[in-house]
Design a protein around this motif. Structure first.
Motif, PDB file in Angstrom:
ATOM      1  N   ILE A  85      -8.669 -15.762 -12.208  1.00  0.00           N
ATOM      2  CA  ILE A  85      -9.471 -15.102 -11.111  1.00  0.00           C
ATOM      3  C   ILE A  85      -8.942 -14.981 -10.010  1.00  0.00           C
ATOM      4  CG2 ILE A  85     -11.761 -14.232 -10.088  1.00  0.00           C
ATOM      5  CD1 ILE A  85     -12.977 -15.568 -12.707  1.00  0.00           C
ATOM      6  N   GLU A  93     -11.357 -10.123  -6.611  1.00  0.00           N
ATOM      7  CA  GLU A  93     -11.583  -9.237  -7.735  1.00  0.00           C
ATOM      8  C   GLU A  93     -13.068  -9.217  -8.000  1.00  0.00           C
ATOM      9  OE1 GLU A  93      -8.711  -9.414 -11.194  1.00  0.00           O
ATOM     10  OE2 GLU A  93      -8.950 -11.645 -10.656  1.00  0.00           O
ATOM     11  N   ARG A  94     -13.508  -8.140  -8.818  1.00  0.00           N
ATOM     12  CA  ARG A  94     -15.003  -8.053  -9.058  1.00  0.00           C
ATOM     13  C   ARG A  94     -14.989  -8.150 -10.764  1.00  0.00           C
ATOM     14  NH1 ARG A  94     -14.213  -3.813  -5.427  1.00  0.00           N
ATOM     15  NH2 ARG A  94     -14.923  -2.204  -7.164  1.00  0.00           N
ATOM     16  N   VAL A  95     -15.383  -9.501 -11.209  1.00  0.00           N
ATOM     17  CA  VAL A  95     -15.221  -9.511 -12.640  1.00  0.00           C
ATOM     18  C   VAL A  95     -16.552  -9.401 -13.354  1.00  0.00           C
ATOM     19  CG1 VAL A  95     -14.306 -11.224 -14.306  1.00  0.00           C
ATOM     20  CG2 VAL A  95     -12.994 -11.087 -12.214  1.00  0.00           C
ATOM     21  N   THR A 104     -14.886 -12.031  -3.323  1.00  0.00           N
ATOM     22  CA  THR A 104     -14.751 -12.204  -4.802  1.00  0.00           C
ATOM     23  C   THR A 104     -16.216 -12.343  -5.604  1.00  0.00           C
ATOM     24  OG1 THR A 104     -12.647 -13.296  -4.382  1.00  0.00           O
ATOM     25  CG2 THR A 104     -13.726 -13.268  -6.771  1.00  0.00           C
ATOM     26  N   THR A 148     -14.345  -4.376 -11.249  1.00  0.00           N
ATOM     27  CA  THR A 148     -12.691  -4.124 -11.321  1.00  0.00           C
ATOM     28  C   THR A 148     -12.120  -4.121 -12.508  1.00  0.00           C
ATOM     29  OG1 THR A 148     -11.951  -5.855 -10.119  1.00  0.00           O
ATOM     30  CG2 THR A 148     -12.421  -3.866  -8.937  1.00  0.00           C
ATOM     31  N   ARG A 149     -13.020  -5.293 -13.362  1.00  0.00           N
ATOM     32  CA  ARG A 149     -12.224  -5.846 -14.767  1.00  0.00           C
ATOM     33  C   ARG A 149     -13.563  -6.540 -15.487  1.00  0.00           C
ATOM     34  NH1 ARG A 149      -9.411 -11.823 -13.661  1.00  0.00           N
ATOM     35  NH2 ARG A 149      -9.259 -12.440 -15.690  1.00  0.00           N
TER      36      ARG A 149
END
Length: 232
Positions: A27, A31-33, A176, A192-193
């Motif tokens: 990661i 990021e936006r997981v 994040t 985003t993921r």
């Protein structure tokens, strides 16, 4: 881009039950997981491993030690004390002087729109308000990474929108986000993921558009069924 955290071959067990199996995950900052999958697939366990609350039984986890993180639980705990005290306690426990911790708490409550409830008993709040207090408590720690375990579960639609707005606001500020969710609409709006998990394994790790618009391939057949509502 440098990684905030990298997991290789990570396993975790609760006694004889293997909750995570051979997890490889990287990661990067910003990021936006979204972690998705049926109940018991390992999402909550993975979040706790990422936060350092649980130590893996095997494999490796490497974090950027300069990065600060905070975890918001699905059902936040509140002491029988004022909202301000509940928020200020978090930075104070991290070594911040009490006066500064209280000031951070006031700023954090303003950030989530609860400054007018600062002196109310936290246990008298609604579920949505208490979740926003949990966000304020996390924000008062000034984290770079925010980990969230089903942040809108059991909330009414209005409270869900408020919490999602906070998540989007934090992400737009460069934080994040790693969040577990059963709400696929929420995942589409905020992530985003997407990381799809089943029985402790990662079966798909894809950009959000690719995940929902496929095809995902034979190795991710279970993920396709989950998106269609046939698993879960």
């Amino acid at each position: 881009m440098s990684a905030w955290v990298q997991l290789k071959g990570l396993d975790f067990s609760y006694g004889a039950v293997r909750a995570l199996r051979g997890i490889d995950l990287r990661i990067a900052p910003g990021e936006r997981v979204a972690l998705i999958g049926a109940n018991g697939c390992g999402k909550s366990t993975l979040l706790r491993v990422l936060d350092g609350l649980l130590r893996p039984a095997a494999g490796s986890i490497v974090r950027d030690v300069r990065v600060r993180q905070a975890l918001v639980f699905q059902r936040p705990f509140a002491l029988r004390a004022s909202v301000l005290f509940n928020v200020a306690l978090a930075p104070w426990l991290r070594g911040v002087r009490w006066r500064e911790a209280r000031e951070r708490a006031r700023q954090a409550l303003g950030r989530v729109g609860l400054e007018n409830l600062a002196l109310r008993n936290a246990r008298a709040l609604s579920g949505g308000q208490l979740q926003r207090v949990a966000f304020a408590r996390a924000w008062a720690l000034q984290p770079d990474v925010l980990l969230l375990d089903e942040p809108t579960a059991s909330l009414d639609p209005h409270a869900k929108r408020e919490v999602e707005a906070l998540m989007a606001d934090f992400a737009s500020a460069g934080m994040t986000l790693v969040f577990a969710s059963h709400n696929l609409g929420q995942v589409k709006r905020l992530a985003t993921r997407v990381v799809y998990m089943e029985q402790g394994r990662v079966l798909a790790d894809l950009p959000v558009h690719t995940f929902f618009n496929g095809p995902l391939g034979e190795t991710s057949r279970e993920a396709e069924l989950f998106v269609k509502g046939e698993l879960g």
